[in-house]
Scaffold this motif. Structure first.
Motif, mmCIF file in Angstrom:
data_model
loop_
_atom_site.group_PDB
_atom_site.id
_atom_site.type_symbol
_atom_site.label_atom_id
_atom_site.label_comp_id
_atom_site.label_asym_id
_atom_site.label_seq_id
_atom_site.Cartn_x
_atom_site.Cartn_y
_atom_site.Cartn_z
ATOM 1 N N UNK A 86 0.799 -1.228 0.000
ATOM 2 C CA UNK A 86 0.000 0.000 0.000
ATOM 3 C C UNK A 86 0.829 1.274 0.000
ATOM 4 N N UNK A 87 2.077 1.210 0.513
ATOM 5 C CA UNK A 87 2.887 2.441 0.481
ATOM 6 C C UNK A 87 3.986 2.377 -0.579
ATOM 7 N N UNK A 88 3.870 1.419 -1.483
ATOM 8 C CA UNK A 88 4.751 1.323 -2.650
ATOM 9 C C UNK A 88 6.218 1.109 -2.280
ATOM 10 N N UNK A 89 6.443 0.305 -1.256
ATOM 11 C CA UNK A 89 7.806 -0.106 -0.919
ATOM 12 C C UNK A 89 7.946 -1.623 -1.048
ATOM 13 N N UNK A 90 7.158 -2.228 -1.921
ATOM 14 C CA UNK A 90 7.128 -3.688 -2.049
ATOM 15 C C UNK A 90 8.265 -4.248 -2.888
ATOM 16 N N UNK A 91 8.808 -3.440 -3.787
ATOM 17 C CA UNK A 91 9.805 -3.922 -4.738
ATOM 18 C C UNK A 91 9.205 -4.555 -5.979
ATOM 19 N N UNK A 92 7.876 -4.648 -6.033
ATOM 20 C CA UNK A 92 7.193 -5.266 -7.176
ATOM 21 C C UNK A 92 7.048 -4.237 -8.296
ATOM 22 N N UNK A 93 7.481 -4.563 -9.509
ATOM 23 C CA UNK A 93 7.449 -3.568 -10.595
ATOM 24 C C UNK A 93 6.040 -3.209 -11.034
ATOM 25 N N UNK A 94 5.929 -2.029 -11.627
ATOM 26 C CA UNK A 94 4.659 -1.516 -12.130
ATOM 27 C C UNK A 94 4.352 -2.155 -13.487
ATOM 28 N N UNK A 115 9.053 2.793 -4.845
ATOM 29 C CA UNK A 115 8.872 2.811 -6.298
ATOM 30 C C UNK A 115 7.387 2.587 -6.574
ATOM 31 N N UNK A 116 6.739 3.621 -7.089
ATOM 32 C CA UNK A 116 5.290 3.565 -7.296
ATOM 33 C C UNK A 116 4.934 2.425 -8.247
ATOM 34 N N UNK A 117 3.968 1.598 -7.836
ATOM 35 C CA UNK A 117 3.597 0.438 -8.648
ATOM 36 C C UNK A 117 2.111 0.150 -8.531
ATOM 37 N N UNK A 147 9.318 9.696 0.722
ATOM 38 C CA UNK A 147 9.665 9.383 -0.665
ATOM 39 C C UNK A 147 10.601 10.422 -1.277
ATOM 40 N N UNK A 148 10.475 11.677 -0.845
ATOM 41 C CA UNK A 148 11.397 12.747 -1.243
ATOM 42 C C UNK A 148 11.138 13.924 -0.318
ATOM 43 N N UNK A 149 11.858 15.012 -0.510
ATOM 44 C CA UNK A 149 11.755 16.142 0.404
ATOM 45 C C UNK A 149 10.327 16.668 0.486
ATOM 46 N N UNK A 150 9.798 16.709 1.717
ATOM 47 C CA UNK A 150 8.450 17.189 2.024
ATOM 48 C C UNK A 150 7.359 16.371 1.318
ATOM 49 N N UNK A 151 7.675 15.148 0.947
ATOM 50 C CA UNK A 151 6.693 14.222 0.362
ATOM 51 C C UNK A 151 6.719 12.919 1.159
ATOM 52 N N UNK A 152 5.563 12.478 1.623
ATOM 53 C CA UNK A 152 5.480 11.310 2.485
ATOM 54 C C UNK A 152 4.414 10.359 1.939
ATOM 55 N N UNK A 153 4.761 9.085 1.860
ATOM 56 C CA UNK A 153 3.866 8.089 1.286
ATOM 57 C C UNK A 153 3.239 7.260 2.397
ATOM 58 N N UNK A 155 -0.541 4.938 3.366
ATOM 59 C CA UNK A 155 -1.233 3.794 2.789
ATOM 60 C C UNK A 155 -2.337 4.297 1.870
ATOM 61 N N UNK A 156 -2.067 4.317 0.573
ATOM 62 C CA UNK A 156 -3.056 4.804 -0.377
ATOM 63 C C UNK A 156 -3.277 6.293 -0.332
ATOM 64 N N UNK A 157 -2.405 7.002 0.349
ATOM 65 C CA UNK A 157 -2.535 8.449 0.461
ATOM 66 C C UNK A 157 -1.145 9.047 0.635
ATOM 67 N N UNK A 158 -0.920 10.202 0.022
ATOM 68 C CA UNK A 158 0.349 10.889 0.181
ATOM 69 C C UNK A 158 0.156 12.193 0.934
ATOM 70 N N UNK A 159 1.196 12.624 1.623
ATOM 71 C CA UNK A 159 1.186 13.898 2.327
ATOM 72 C C UNK A 159 2.233 14.802 1.712
ATOM 73 N N UNK A 160 1.845 16.018 1.370
ATOM 74 C CA UNK A 160 2.763 17.022 0.845
ATOM 75 C C UNK A 160 2.813 18.199 1.817
ATOM 76 N N UNK A 161 4.004 18.735 1.989
ATOM 77 C CA UNK A 161 4.207 19.823 2.931
ATOM 78 C C UNK A 161 4.926 20.961 2.228
#
Length: 262
Positions: free
Chosen positions: A47-55, A94-96, A205-211, A213-219
């Motif tokens: 759900x947070x795209x850290x599975x390693x499974x390709x898209x 890695x988004x999948x 996931x990157x600066x001020x971006x948080x992944x 479960x099925x939702x992202x947070x941007x700051x």
């Protein structure tokens, strides 16, 4: 994906699935043999795209996909056959879209119910989302038509079955989407306990971006945050975000004009 993640958390609260369990707990070798060897991520990592499974949205997809074909877990798994892992589960982001097809297989297997029925009974009906549907070809009322460009010229993409499957099969009105987001993310929302699980302990996931479960947070640089998700298929791009400090839901839609290089 926000709907799917909310459903998974609800079923976790019911004791149906364990978000920390590896997917091999629930899926058989017929499925596991089609993901990169050695991968056994948890449901949370799906759900947070850290599975390693390709898209499955890869070169093969764009070369072979028939827009009259529904997107199913079987199709998604066939498109990643032979591909390498995108990282180590829990360590690399890695988004999948494939993740959510595997999640659907787990939820349907453990409940014995079809995904549409689960969404209806656990989310749509309790929240009164009468104008929200899953995998319905022609929902009632006015529906936005998007247009894409291919080698044959401009095409109305409304009939495309790319808007199916557990990674993007929801159609909803802006009003229903606002109701759903407030239920999840407002402090007094009907599903606030579910939203808290979805946004807790996010992966950076990157600066001020948080992944989550099925939702992202941007700051932003001032520290203001929004929580939500985007989604796009050929001809369409939508986004929705909730800002807690102003109790504001922003719903956006763009007619995405996909350009194919000649």
């Amino acid at each position: 994906k926000t709907y799917m993640a909310a459903l998974a958390v609800i079923l976790s609260n019911e004791g149906v699935v364990d978000l920390e369990a590896p997917i091999s707990t629930y899926l058989g070798e017929d499925v596991l043999s089609r993901i990169p060897e050695g991968l056994d991520p948890t449901i949370r990592q799906l759900m947070n795209h850290t599975s390693g499974i390709p898209d499955y949205y890869n070169a093969q997809f764009y070369a072979t996909y028939d827009p009259n074909t529904p997107l199913t877990p079987e199709l998604a798994l066939s498109l990643i056959k032979g591909e390498s892992a995108t990282g180590t589960p829990g360590e690399d982001h890695a988004y999948s879209n494939t993740n959510y097809h595997l999640l659907a297989l787990i939820l349907e297997k453990e409940t014995g119910e079809a995904l549409g029925a689960l969404l209806q009974s656990r989310i749509f009906e309790p929240l009164g989302l009468d104008d929200t549907s899953y995998n319905v070809l022609h929902p009632p009322g006015d529906v936005i038509h998007g247009y894409g460009e291919d080698f044959d010229g401009w095409e109305d993409m409304f009939e495309s079955r790319e808007n199916t499957g557990p990674d993007g099969g929801i159609m909803a009105t802006p009003d229903d989407l606002i109701t759903f987001y407030r239920a999840l993310f407002a402090p007094d929302g009907a599903l606030a306990d579910v939203g808290e699980v979805m946004t807790a302990d996010p992966f950076v996931s990157r600066e001020r971006r948080y992944e989550g479960l099925g939702v992202g947070t941007m700051e932003n640089r001032a520290g203001a945050q929004v929580e939500g998700h985007t989604g796009g298929i050929t001809g369409y791009f939508s986004a929705a975000y909730y800002r807690a400090d102003t109790d504001t839901v922003m719903v956006m839609h763009m007619l995405w004009l996909q350009m194919v290089p000649y």
